[in-house]
Scaffold this motif. Sequence first.
Motif, PDB file in Angstrom:
ATOM      1  N   GLY A 287      65.620  28.583  46.019  1.00 48.42           N
ATOM      2  CA  GLY A 287      64.358  28.647  45.636  1.00 48.42           C
ATOM      3  C   GLY A 287      64.032  28.264  44.169  1.00 48.42           C
ATOM      4  N   LEU A 288      64.699  28.675  43.266  1.00 48.56           N
ATOM      5  CA  LEU A 288      64.455  28.364  42.113  1.00 48.56           C
ATOM      6  C   LEU A 288      64.726  26.968  41.727  1.00 48.56           C
ATOM      7  CD1 LEU A 288      66.340  31.288  40.170  1.00 48.56           C
ATOM      8  CD2 LEU A 288      63.843  30.812  40.072  1.00 48.56           C
ATOM      9  N   GLN A 289      65.950  26.401  42.129  1.00 48.23           N
ATOM     10  CA  GLN A 289      66.118  25.075  42.240  1.00 48.23           C
ATOM     11  C   GLN A 289      64.852  24.203  42.648  1.00 48.23           C
ATOM     12  OE1 GLN A 289      68.520  23.524  40.126  1.00 48.23           O
ATOM     13  NE2 GLN A 289      69.082  25.867  39.508  1.00 48.23           N
ATOM     14  N   ARG A 290      64.486  24.547  43.824  1.00 44.71           N
ATOM     15  CA  ARG A 290      63.503  23.659  44.511  1.00 44.71           C
ATOM     16  C   ARG A 290      62.182  23.633  44.066  1.00 44.71           C
ATOM     17  NH1 ARG A 290      64.901  25.526  49.190  1.00 44.71           N
ATOM     18  NH2 ARG A 290      63.473  27.432  49.029  1.00 44.71           N
ATOM     19  N   GLU A 291      61.909  24.841  43.364  1.00 50.31           N
ATOM     20  CA  GLU A 291      60.509  24.861  42.868  1.00 50.31           C
ATOM     21  C   GLU A 291      60.378  24.725  41.267  1.00 50.31           C
ATOM     22  OE1 GLU A 291      58.131  25.071  44.755  1.00 50.31           O
ATOM     23  OE2 GLU A 291      59.308  25.294  46.731  1.00 50.31           O
ATOM     24  N   ARG A 292      61.650  24.308  40.661  1.00 51.00           N
ATOM     25  CA  ARG A 292      61.634  24.367  39.222  1.00 51.00           C
ATOM     26  C   ARG A 292      60.289  23.345  38.813  1.00 51.00           C
ATOM     27  NH1 ARG A 292      67.152  22.793  37.079  1.00 51.00           N
ATOM     28  NH2 ARG A 292      66.382  20.651  37.585  1.00 51.00           N
ATOM     29  N   LYS A 293      60.274  22.411  39.247  1.00 51.64           N
ATOM     30  CA  LYS A 293      59.351  21.395  38.873  1.00 51.64           C
ATOM     31  C   LYS A 293      58.034  22.072  38.676  1.00 51.64           C
ATOM     32  CE  LYS A 293      59.570  17.130  39.891  1.00 51.64           C
ATOM     33  NZ  LYS A 293      59.362  15.925  40.600  1.00 51.64           N
ATOM     34  N   LEU A 294      57.484  22.953  39.652  1.00 54.76           N
ATOM     35  CA  LEU A 294      56.209  23.744  39.665  1.00 54.76           C
ATOM     36  C   LEU A 294      56.284  24.679  38.654  1.00 54.76           C
ATOM     37  CD1 LEU A 294      55.828  24.275  43.458  1.00 54.76           C
ATOM     38  CD2 LEU A 294      54.861  22.347  42.031  1.00 54.76           C
ATOM     39  N   TRP A 295      57.088  25.507  38.423  1.00 54.76           N
ATOM     40  CA  TRP A 295      57.316  26.671  37.405  1.00 54.76           C
ATOM     41  C   TRP A 295      57.388  26.108  35.960  1.00 54.76           C
ATOM     42  CZ3 TRP A 295      61.681  27.825  35.095  1.00 54.76           C
ATOM     43  CH2 TRP A 295      62.958  27.577  35.727  1.00 54.76           C
ATOM     44  N   LEU A 296      58.174  24.998  35.978  1.00 50.94           N
ATOM     45  CA  LEU A 296      58.854  24.482  34.613  1.00 50.94           C
ATOM     46  C   LEU A 296      57.747  23.552  34.120  1.00 50.94           C
ATOM     47  CD1 LEU A 296      60.962  24.741  32.445  1.00 50.94           C
ATOM     48  CD2 LEU A 296      62.226  22.795  33.817  1.00 50.94           C
ATOM     49  N   GLY A 297      57.151  22.646  35.106  1.00 51.04           N
ATOM     50  CA  GLY A 297      56.191  21.821  34.716  1.00 51.04           C
ATOM     51  C   GLY A 297      56.898  20.220  34.791  1.00 51.04           C
ATOM     52  N   GLU A 298      56.155  19.140  35.162  1.00 48.23           N
ATOM     53  CA  GLU A 298      56.589  17.908  35.350  1.00 48.23           C
ATOM     54  C   GLU A 298      57.602  17.430  34.190  1.00 48.23           C
ATOM     55  OE1 GLU A 298      55.137  13.583  37.394  1.00 48.23           O
ATOM     56  OE2 GLU A 298      54.284  15.611  37.750  1.00 48.23           O
ATOM     57  N   GLU A 299      56.726  17.339  33.013  1.00 48.14           N
ATOM     58  CA  GLU A 299      57.366  16.673  31.797  1.00 48.14           C
ATOM     59  C   GLU A 299      58.666  17.316  31.493  1.00 48.14           C
ATOM     60  OE1 GLU A 299      56.382  14.966  27.413  1.00 48.14           O
ATOM     61  OE2 GLU A 299      54.831  16.052  28.519  1.00 48.14           O
ATOM     62  N   PRO A 300      58.670  18.650  31.273  1.00 47.59           N
ATOM     63  CA  PRO A 300      60.030  19.348  31.035  1.00 47.59           C
ATOM     64  C   PRO A 300      60.979  19.143  31.886  1.00 47.59           C
ATOM     65  CG  PRO A 300      58.009  20.822  30.671  1.00 47.59           C
ATOM     66  CD  PRO A 300      57.532  19.671  31.412  1.00 47.59           C
ATOM     67  N   GLU A 301      60.765  19.098  33.232  1.00 44.24           N
ATOM     68  CA  GLU A 301      61.759  18.888  34.236  1.00 44.24           C
ATOM     69  C   GLU A 301      62.452  17.396  34.223  1.00 44.24           C
ATOM     70  OE1 GLU A 301      63.884  19.286  38.068  1.00 44.24           O
ATOM     71  OE2 GLU A 301      63.083  20.528  36.555  1.00 44.24           O
ATOM     72  N   LYS A 302      61.296  16.566  33.934  1.00 44.52           N
ATOM     73  CA  LYS A 302      61.820  14.851  33.584  1.00 44.52           C
ATOM     74  C   LYS A 302      62.898  14.990  32.273  1.00 44.52           C
ATOM     75  CE  LYS A 302      60.445  10.206  32.367  1.00 44.52           C
ATOM     76  NZ  LYS A 302      60.924  10.291  31.294  1.00 44.52           N
ATOM     77  N   LEU A 303      62.586  15.673  31.302  1.00 46.32           N
ATOM     78  CA  LEU A 303      63.285  15.764  29.904  1.00 46.32           C
ATOM     79  C   LEU A 303      64.604  16.530  30.356  1.00 46.32           C
ATOM     80  CD1 LEU A 303      60.716  16.927  27.401  1.00 46.32           C
ATOM     81  CD2 LEU A 303      61.789  14.567  27.822  1.00 46.32           C
ATOM     82  N   LEU A 304      64.551  17.619  31.282  1.00 46.38           N
ATOM     83  CA  LEU A 304      65.737  18.511  31.369  1.00 46.38           C
ATOM     84  C   LEU A 304      66.645  17.644  32.167  1.00 46.38           C
ATOM     85  CD1 LEU A 304      65.701  22.183  32.862  1.00 46.38           C
ATOM     86  CD2 LEU A 304      67.165  20.274  34.167  1.00 46.38           C
ATOM     87  N   MET A 305      66.240  17.033  33.350  1.00 43.38           N
ATOM     88  CA  MET A 305      67.156  16.188  34.302  1.00 43.38           C
ATOM     89  C   MET A 305      68.036  15.100  33.335  1.00 43.38           C
ATOM     90  SD  MET A 305      67.281  17.739  36.873  1.00 43.38           S
ATOM     91  CE  MET A 305      68.349  16.654  37.729  1.00 43.38           C
ATOM     92  N   GLU A 306      67.180  14.445  32.421  1.00 41.63           N
ATOM     93  CA  GLU A 306      67.607  13.446  31.773  1.00 41.63           C
ATOM     94  C   GLU A 306      68.583  13.813  30.818  1.00 41.63           C
ATOM     95  OE1 GLU A 306      63.678  10.425  31.511  1.00 41.63           O
ATOM     96  OE2 GLU A 306      64.261  11.761  29.810  1.00 41.63           O
ATOM     97  N   ASN A 307      68.594  14.854  30.205  1.00 45.17           N
ATOM     98  CA  ASN A 307      69.606  15.676  29.361  1.00 45.17           C
ATOM     99  C   ASN A 307      70.601  15.965  30.167  1.00 45.17           C
ATOM    100  OD1 ASN A 307      68.548  14.920  27.066  1.00 45.17           O
ATOM    101  ND2 ASN A 307      68.660  17.019  26.157  1.00 45.17           N
ATOM    102  N   LYS A 308      70.452  16.323  31.378  1.00 44.81           N
ATOM    103  CA  LYS A 308      71.602  16.954  32.327  1.00 44.81           C
ATOM    104  C   LYS A 308      72.381  15.645  32.798  1.00 44.81           C
ATOM    105  CE  LYS A 308      72.398  19.232  36.627  1.00 44.81           C
ATOM    106  NZ  LYS A 308      71.740  19.875  37.989  1.00 44.81           N
TER     107      LYS A 308
END
Length: 322
Positions: A287-308
Amino acid sequence: MSRFVPSTHHFASLSGHVVVAAGAATGIGASTVRLLVSQGAHVYFGDINIEAGEALEKELAGNFEGSGTFVKSDVRDYSEIYALFRFAYDAHGHIDHAIYSAGLLEQGRYLTDASLTVNTIGENPGDTSALDVNLIGAAKFTRIAVVFLQDKHQDRGENKTVTLLSSIGALRDSPGVPLYQTGKVGVLGLLRGVRHLPWAIPSASSSTPKIRTNVICPGVTDTPMTAHLVPLFKASNGKAHWQSPESVADVIAGVLVGGSHEGKEQVLLAGKSLYVEGGKAFEVEDGLQRERKLWLGEEPEKLLMENKSFIRSIGGIRKKGE
């Protein structure tokens, strides 16, 4: 969160399995030992509570096909954790499962001691035993466990498990016990760090046995640790939830043998954490992984995935050769 329901009818498949359990003379650990031994497992359990450990061993002796053997061990002492595993290994030549159920509430007022001054703080290091037991001990236990579970001499070709007990304190604020909470959150960090290591990856071959590592996060459970709280919960007329240690033991056994999850039967969990409240288990990590974009935010999620992705492309964050 999605429910995980232990396959209790498969508990008997634990017959003959060798289990090492730390911090298991009382509470959830003791209930888990009783359950596994009743299903035919050979459980070697450690604790610093010698009186309770010997009493549990005596209770189990001769009553079941399985066996329960107490070995005095302090999870703060690396050599004593090793001795616990060695005792089980020398008796059977292999170990199938490892369960870390040691836990300790805050000792003293490490961050809330109003008596401390700029003159006395330097002479009073405080008591960090809650961290030593709840987190550092879990890390030591896991390090030793994965070596014994992967021992090539046993070559049994079966999945192995390491199951660590955290707490609801890893998922929500627990006012008044900051070191206890830090340790329990740290156990989730330990899970998230090890589930990507070679021995924990699901595609591991039988020559390098896969070890399924999972974490249990129980809510308020009727154990000696919570004896001051549970009577209040029981008297709440349904406004608060509590559970028996036996119900948590059922979940732990379910992690070992499998259970139903997300509409699938006999799922073997790997790299997951389970929140257990009122005897019901709910998987957290998906659930945390699935909903991460919602609670983290779209831009932070994009930055996170690019660095990952970039970190993966350069082979990880460790220095080359280390």
